[in-house]
Design an enzyme around this catalytic site. Structure first.
Site, PDB file in Angstrom:
ATOM      1  N   GLY A 116       0.841  -1.205   0.000  1.00 25.64           N
ATOM      2  CA  GLY A 116       0.000   0.000   0.000  1.00 25.64           C
ATOM      3  C   GLY A 116       0.870   1.246   0.000  1.00 25.64           C
ATOM      4  O   GLY A 116       1.834   1.336   0.756  1.00 25.64           O
TER       5      GLY A 116
ATOM      6  N   ARG B 210       0.665  -5.015  -5.213  1.00 24.43           N
ATOM      7  CA  ARG B 210       0.810  -6.208  -4.375  1.00 24.43           C
ATOM      8  C   ARG B 210       0.994  -7.350  -5.375  1.00 24.43           C
ATOM      9  O   ARG B 210       0.056  -7.733  -6.055  1.00 24.43           O
ATOM     10  CB  ARG B 210      -0.434  -6.418  -3.510  1.00 24.43           C
ATOM     11  CG  ARG B 210      -0.745  -5.206  -2.608  1.00 24.43           C
ATOM     12  CD  ARG B 210      -1.791  -5.548  -1.577  1.00 24.43           C
ATOM     13  NE  ARG B 210      -2.343  -4.381  -0.915  1.00 24.43           N
ATOM     14  CZ  ARG B 210      -1.777  -3.738   0.101  1.00 24.43           C
ATOM     15  NH1 ARG B 210      -0.619  -4.135   0.567  1.00 24.43           N
ATOM     16  NH2 ARG B 210      -2.357  -2.698   0.660  1.00 24.43           N
TER      17      ARG B 210
ATOM     18  N   ASP C 136       5.193  -5.043   5.860  1.00 23.80           N
ATOM     19  CA  ASP C 136       5.685  -6.387   6.195  1.00 23.80           C
ATOM     20  C   ASP C 136       5.703  -7.329   4.993  1.00 23.80           C
ATOM     21  O   ASP C 136       6.620  -8.136   4.851  1.00 23.80           O
ATOM     22  CB  ASP C 136       4.930  -6.986   7.391  1.00 23.80           C
ATOM     23  CG  ASP C 136       3.455  -7.135   7.140  1.00 23.80           C
ATOM     24  OD1 ASP C 136       2.937  -6.517   6.184  1.00 23.80           O
ATOM     25  OD2 ASP C 136       2.798  -7.879   7.894  1.00 23.80           O
TER      26      ASP C 136
ATOM     27  N   THR D 182       4.279   2.279   5.466  1.00 26.36           N
ATOM     28  CA  THR D 182       2.904   1.788   5.565  1.00 26.36           C
ATOM     29  C   THR D 182       2.154   2.663   6.557  1.00 26.36           C
ATOM     30  O   THR D 182       2.732   3.071   7.574  1.00 26.36           O
ATOM     31  CB  THR D 182       2.831   0.314   6.024  1.00 26.36           C
ATOM     32  OG1 THR D 182       1.484   0.028   6.445  1.00 26.36           O
ATOM     33  CG2 THR D 182       3.745  -0.003   7.208  1.00 26.36           C
TER      34      THR D 182
ATOM     35  N   ASP E 287      -0.012   1.647   8.476  1.00 30.35           N
ATOM     36  CA  ASP E 287      -0.481   0.816   9.597  1.00 30.35           C
ATOM     37  C   ASP E 287       0.387   0.895  10.860  1.00 30.35           C
ATOM     38  O   ASP E 287      -0.064   0.529  11.941  1.00 30.35           O
ATOM     39  CB  ASP E 287      -0.570  -0.658   9.158  1.00 30.35           C
ATOM     40  CG  ASP E 287      -1.519  -0.851   7.996  1.00 30.35           C
ATOM     41  OD1 ASP E 287      -2.392   0.012   7.798  1.00 30.35           O
ATOM     42  OD2 ASP E 287      -1.394  -1.869   7.276  1.00 30.35           O
TER      43      ASP E 287
ATOM     44  N   ASP F 189       2.771  -1.023  11.811  1.00 32.97           N
ATOM     45  CA  ASP F 189       2.731  -2.359  12.415  1.00 32.97           C
ATOM     46  C   ASP F 189       4.062  -3.113  12.309  1.00 32.97           C
ATOM     47  O   ASP F 189       4.073  -4.346  12.312  1.00 32.97           O
ATOM     48  CB  ASP F 189       1.607  -3.186  11.761  1.00 32.97           C
ATOM     49  CG  ASP F 189       1.767  -3.308  10.262  1.00 32.97           C
ATOM     50  OD1 ASP F 189       2.643  -2.620   9.692  1.00 32.97           O
ATOM     51  OD2 ASP F 189       1.016  -4.076   9.644  1.00 32.97           O
TER      52      ASP F 189
ATOM     53  N   ARG G  82      -5.283  -2.554   8.969  1.00 28.53           N
ATOM     54  CA  ARG G  82      -5.202  -4.017   8.782  1.00 28.53           C
ATOM     55  C   ARG G  82      -5.347  -4.710  10.128  1.00 28.53           C
ATOM     56  O   ARG G  82      -6.378  -4.531  10.778  1.00 28.53           O
ATOM     57  CB  ARG G  82      -3.893  -4.407   8.094  1.00 28.53           C
ATOM     58  CG  ARG G  82      -3.985  -5.753   7.382  1.00 28.53           C
ATOM     59  CD  ARG G  82      -2.687  -6.088   6.688  1.00 28.53           C
ATOM     60  NE  ARG G  82      -2.464  -5.301   5.504  1.00 28.53           N
ATOM     61  CZ  ARG G  82      -2.951  -5.588   4.309  1.00 28.53           C
ATOM     62  NH1 ARG G  82      -3.674  -6.651   4.130  1.00 28.53           N
ATOM     63  NH2 ARG G  82      -2.701  -4.824   3.274  1.00 28.53           N
TER      64      ARG G  82
HETATM   65  O1  F6P Z   1      -1.523  -1.727   4.588  1.00 29.96           O
HETATM   66  C1  F6P Z   1      -2.116  -0.497   4.304  1.00 29.96           C
HETATM   67  C2  F6P Z   1      -3.597  -0.655   4.095  1.00 29.96           C
HETATM   68  O2  F6P Z   1      -4.133   0.615   3.782  1.00 29.96           O
HETATM   69  C3  F6P Z   1      -4.356  -1.283   5.265  1.00 29.96           C
HETATM   70  O3  F6P Z   1      -4.615  -0.361   6.300  1.00 29.96           O
HETATM   71  C4  F6P Z   1      -5.575  -1.785   4.558  1.00 29.96           C
HETATM   72  O4  F6P Z   1      -6.142  -2.887   5.269  1.00 29.96           O
HETATM   73  C5  F6P Z   1      -5.052  -2.239   3.236  1.00 29.96           C
HETATM   74  O5  F6P Z   1      -3.845  -1.521   3.013  1.00 29.96           O
HETATM   75  C6  F6P Z   1      -5.952  -1.992   2.065  1.00 29.96           C
HETATM   76  O6  F6P Z   1      -5.344  -2.555   0.962  1.00 29.96           O
HETATM   77  P1  F6P Z   1      -5.805  -2.280  -0.533  1.00 29.96           P
HETATM   78  O7  F6P Z   1      -5.427  -0.858  -0.870  1.00 29.96           O
HETATM   79  O8  F6P Z   1      -5.036  -3.265  -1.332  1.00 29.96           O
HETATM   80  O9  F6P Z   1      -7.277  -2.462  -0.579  1.00 29.96           O
END
Ligand code: F6P
Length: 324
Positions: free
Chosen positions: A16, A77, A108, A131, A133, A135, A177
Site C-alpha cells: 500500500g 501487491r 511487512d 505503511t 499501519d 505495524d 489491517r
Molecule cells: O496496509 C495499508 C492498508 O491501507 C491497510 O490499512 C488496509 O487494510 C489495506 O492496506 C488496504 O489494501 P488495498 O489498498 O489493497 O485495498
C-alpha cells in the site's frame, strides 16, 4: 569499516502506498548522487522488478514531488513474486541492469518478499518502513502513519459536527489491517467515547456498558479499527441490542486515509530514513530495515521486522481510562 563498492542502486515502493514515500525517494537519490552512485527506480513494486521496468531517478526531478502523497514509482501487491519463478525473473532483471544493491520502501509483505528473495540473490537489500499501519517492529513510526492519523482526525472532527447536531451514535471505521495504531491514535485525539482495536479484549465490554445508558442527548462517537475481531456491523447490532432507540450511522473512512500530502513528521522521516539507507548500504549492511527508535536511527533484521509491532501497555491503559 567495510566499504562495499556500489555503483548502481535500484529502489522500489511496494504494498500500500503511504504519504512520505516520495520524500524518501528524493532523499535516496540526493544522498546517492552525493556519493556519485547511480539510482534507478523499478516501477509498480515487485512487478517492475520481475519485468525489469526501470527508470532513471534524479533528485532535482524527485524534489518536485516530495510534498505529494502516493508514490511516483507506483506500487502493487505482486502475486508473481510469491512464486520462485517470479523471483528468478527478478534476479535476471537485476543482473541485466547491473544493480549492485536494492532499497525497498514498504510494509511487512515487502520485507517478507525480500527475505524470500535473499535465498537466491546475494546483493544487499535495505528496507525503509512505508505503511500507514505502523505495524512493524524496528521503528517507532512507519512512513505515512502520522499523515493517515491526521487525515482520520480531520474527518472524525467533521463527523462530530453532524453527530452533535443530530444527537447520533456514529461508528467510524479506520484502516490499519491487523493493527489498532490508527484507531487508538485517532480515537484518543478526537475524544471518541469508545475505541475498538484488535489488540484489546475488553474494549467491547466498555463500549456496551457505556452505550447502554446513553440517553440520545448528545453525540456518541465510536472509532473501530478495521481489524477489530468483532467488526463494524456486529458492533452496530450489539449496540442496538443494548439500546434499541439509538439513531446510529456507520462511516468507513477507507482509502482517503492513504492519500494527501505527507505531514511534517512523515517528510522528515522520509528524508532521514532515505539518507540513512544509502549510508548503511555503504557501510556494508544488508537485509536490514532502517528505522527510528526514540528519535535515533537504528537497523533491524528483516526477520525481526515482520513480527507485528505491539501497542505498548501505556497506550492500552489509556483505552481503559478514556473508553470507560
Ligand atoms: O496496509 C495499508 C492498508 O491501507 C491497510 O490499512 C488496509 O487494510 C489495506 O492496506 C488496504 O489494501 P488495498 O489498498 O489493497 O485495498
Amino acid at each position: 569499516m567495510k566499504i562495499t563498492k556500489i555503483k548502481h542502486i535500484g529502489v522500489f515502493t511496494s504494498g500500500g502506498d503511504s504519504p512520505g514515500m516520495n520524500a524518501a525517494l528524493y532523499a535516496i537519490a540526493k544522498s546517492a548522487e552525493a556519493k556519485s552512485i547511480k539510482i534507478s527506480g523499478f516501477r509498480k513494486g515487485y512487478e517492475g522488478l520481475i519485468d525489469g521496468d526501470l527508470i532513471s531517478l534524479k533528485s532535482h526531478e524527485l524534489q518536485k514531488s516530495l510534498h505529494q502523497g502516493g508514490t511516483i514509482l507506483k506500487t502493487a501487491r505482486s502475486k508473481r513474486f510469491m512464486e520462485l519463478e517470479g523471483r528468478k525473473k527478478a534476479l535476471q532483471a537485476l543482473r541485466t541492469n547491473k544493480i549492485d544493491a536494492l532499497i525497498a520502501i514498504g510494509g511487512d509483505g515487502t520485507f517478507k518478499g525480500l527475505l524470500a528473495f535473499s535465498e537466491i540473490c546475494d546483493i544487499p537489500f535495505i528496507g525503509i518502513p512505508g505503511t500507514i499501519d505502523n505495524d512493524l517492529v524496528g521503528t517507532d513510526y512507519t512512513l505515512g502513519f502520522d499523515s493517515a492519523v491526521n487525515t482520520s482526525i480531520e474527518n472524525i472532527d467533521k463527523i462530530r459536527d453532524t453527530a452533535e447536531s443530530h444527537n447520533r451514535v456514529f461508528i467510524v471505521e479506520v484502516m490499519g489491517r491487523d493493527s489498532g495504531y490508527i484507531g487508538i491514535h485517532s480515537g484518543l485525539t478526537t475524544g471518541a467515547d469508545a475505541i475498538l482495536i484488535p489488540e484489546s479484549g475488553k474494549d467491547l465490554i466498555y463500549l456496551l456498558e457505556k452505550v447502554k445508558n446513553y440517553d440520545s442527548e448528545d453525540a456518541f462517537l465510536i472509532v473501530v479499527s478495521e481489524g477489530d475481531e468483532i467488526g463494524t456491523e456486529l458492533v452496530a447490532s450489539k449496540i442496538k441490542e443494548v439500546n434499541p432507540n439509538v439513531d446510529l450511522r456507520i462511516t468507513r473512512l477507507g482509502h482517503v486515509q492513504r492519500g494527501g500530502n505527507p505531514s511534517a513528521l512523515d517528510r522528515m522521516l522520509g528524508i532521514r530514513l532515505g539518507a540513512t539507507s544509502i549510508e548503511v548500504l555503504l557501510r556494508g549492511s544488508q537485509n536490514v530495515m532502517v528505522g527510528l527508535i526514540n528519535n535515533m536511527i537504528c537497523t533491524t533484521s528483516f526477520q525481526s521486522v515482520v513480527k507485528q509491532h505491539q501497542i505498548d501497555e501505556e497506550l492500552q491503559g489509556l483505552l481503559e481510562i478514556f473508553g470507560s
